[in-house]
Motif scaffolding. Structure first.
Motif, short mmCIF file in Angstrom:
data_model
loop_
_atom_site.label_atom_id
_atom_site.label_comp_id
_atom_site.label_asym_id
_atom_site.label_seq_id
_atom_site.Cartn_x
_atom_site.Cartn_y
_atom_site.Cartn_z
N GLN A 1 6.86 19.64 4.21
CA GLN A 1 5.89 18.56 5.12
C GLN A 1 6.27 17.27 4.62
OE1 GLN A 1 1.81 19.68 5.07
NE2 GLN A 1 1.35 17.70 6.17
N VAL A 2 6.58 16.41 5.60
CA VAL A 2 6.68 14.87 5.22
C VAL A 2 5.58 14.21 4.58
CG1 VAL A 2 7.58 12.87 6.14
CG2 VAL A 2 8.97 14.87 6.81
N GLN A 3 5.67 13.68 3.63
CA GLN A 3 4.49 12.81 3.19
C GLN A 3 5.05 11.39 2.92
OE1 GLN A 3 2.75 15.06 -0.13
NE2 GLN A 3 1.05 15.80 1.59
N LEU A 4 4.23 10.31 3.46
CA LEU A 4 4.67 9.13 2.90
C LEU A 4 3.45 8.22 2.22
CD1 LEU A 4 5.95 8.28 6.39
CD2 LEU A 4 7.38 8.74 4.65
N ALA A 5 3.55 7.60 1.26
CA ALA A 5 2.66 7.29 0.40
C ALA A 5 2.97 5.56 0.21
CB ALA A 5 2.44 7.87 -0.94
N GLU A 6 2.15 4.66 0.91
CA GLU A 6 2.20 3.08 0.67
C GLU A 6 1.93 3.00 -0.72
OE1 GLU A 6 1.42 3.54 5.10
OE2 GLU A 6 0.81 4.19 3.14
N SER A 7 2.25 1.62 -1.17
CA SER A 7 1.62 0.91 -2.32
C SER A 7 1.92 -0.66 -2.29
CB SER A 7 1.97 1.31 -3.66
OG SER A 7 3.20 1.45 -3.92
N GLY A 8 1.18 -1.42 -2.88
CA GLY A 8 1.79 -2.70 -3.39
C GLY A 8 1.06 -3.84 -2.47
N GLY A 9 0.16 -3.51 -1.69
CA GLY A 9 -0.74 -4.26 -0.74
C GLY A 9 -1.86 -5.06 -1.87
N GLY A 10 -2.35 -6.22 -1.32
CA GLY A 10 -3.20 -7.11 -2.10
C GLY A 10 -3.47 -8.45 -1.56
N LEU A 11 -4.01 -9.28 -2.26
CA LEU A 11 -4.34 -10.43 -1.99
C LEU A 11 -3.38 -11.50 -2.19
CD1 LEU A 11 -6.52 -12.59 -0.69
CD2 LEU A 11 -7.48 -12.50 -2.94
N VAL A 12 -2.96 -12.34 -1.59
CA VAL A 12 -1.85 -13.36 -2.15
C VAL A 12 -2.44 -14.60 -1.16
CG1 VAL A 12 -0.32 -12.71 -0.22
CG2 VAL A 12 0.59 -13.67 -2.17
N GLN A 13 -1.85 -15.85 -1.73
CA GLN A 13 -2.12 -17.08 -1.34
C GLN A 13 -0.96 -17.49 -0.05
OE1 GLN A 13 -1.99 -20.00 -4.11
NE2 GLN A 13 -4.51 -20.25 -4.09
N ALA A 14 -1.34 -17.93 1.01
CA ALA A 14 -0.44 -18.36 1.88
C ALA A 14 0.89 -18.91 1.29
CB ALA A 14 -0.90 -19.39 2.92
N GLY A 15 2.19 -18.57 1.70
CA GLY A 15 3.05 -19.14 1.10
C GLY A 15 3.69 -18.34 0.08
N GLY A 16 2.79 -17.19 -0.50
CA GLY A 16 3.04 -16.33 -1.61
C GLY A 16 3.96 -15.10 -1.08
N SER A 17 4.17 -14.14 -2.00
CA SER A 17 4.99 -12.94 -1.59
C SER A 17 4.39 -11.52 -2.29
CB SER A 17 6.34 -12.98 -2.62
OG SER A 17 7.16 -14.30 -2.10
N LEU A 18 4.66 -10.77 -1.60
CA LEU A 18 4.30 -9.21 -2.03
C LEU A 18 5.47 -8.21 -1.52
CD1 LEU A 18 0.61 -8.75 -0.55
CD2 LEU A 18 1.23 -8.77 -2.89
N ARG A 19 5.55 -7.16 -2.30
CA ARG A 19 6.24 -6.35 -1.84
C ARG A 19 5.83 -5.04 -1.72
NH1 ARG A 19 11.45 -3.70 -5.45
NH2 ARG A 19 9.73 -2.81 -6.55
#
Length: 126
Positions: A1-19
Motif C-alpha cells: 500500500q502506497v503511503q506518503l508522509a509530508e514534513s517541513g511546513g511551518g511559519l516563515v516571513q515573506a521572502g523566506g524559504s522552506l523545504r
C-alpha cells in the motif's frame, strides 16, 4: 500500500524559504509521478509542481516558476519542494500526491492522483 508522509511546513516571513519533504513507502515508484498540491482556505485544491520518478521530468504552476523547485532522491524515496521567496499568497496546506503513469510531462489535475499524504501547513507572515 502506497503511503506518503509530508514534513517541513511551518511559519516563515515573506521572502523566506522552506523545504517540504515527502517520503514515499509501500511500493516501487519507478513508474509513478509525484506531485505537490496546495489548498488555501475557501479555495479548491490546486497544482503546484510534479515530477516523474524515473526521468525526472517536471512541471510547475505558473506562479511558482522560478521560486519553487521540485526534486527527488531515489535512494531515500523522497520528493522535495524547495520554496524560495515565499509570498503572502503562498500560505496553504501543502499535499504530496502520487499516481501511476508515464506521461511526459506528468499530469497536473489533482483528480488524476490516487495517493495522498496528510498535508503540511505553510504559513507566511508579512
Amino acid at each position: 500500500q502506497v503511503q506518503l508522509a509530508e514534513s517541513g511546513g511551518g511559519l516563515v516571513q515573506a521572502g523566506g524559504s522552506l523545504r517540504l519533504s515527502c517520503t514515499a513507502s509501500g511500493h516501487s515508484f519507478s513508474n509513478y509521478a509525484l506531485g505537490w498540491f496546495r489548498q488555501r482556505p475557501g479555495k479548491e485544491r490546486e497544482f503546484v509542481a510534479t515530477i516523474r520518478w524515473d526521468h525526472g521530468i517536471k512541471q510547475y504552476e505558473e506562479s511558482v516558476k522560478g521560486r519553487f523547485t521540485i526534486s527527488r532522491d531515489n535512494a531515500k524515496n523522497t520528493v522535495y519542494l524547495q520554496m524560495n521567496n515565499l509570498k503572502p499568497e503562498d500560505p496553504a496546506v501543502y499535499y504530496c500526491a502520487a499516481y501511476v503513469g508515464l506521461d511526459r510531462p506528468p499530469k497536473v489535475a489533482w483528480e488524476e492522483y490516487d495517493y495522498w499524504g496528510q498535508g503540511t501547513q505553510v504559513t507566511v507572515s508579512s
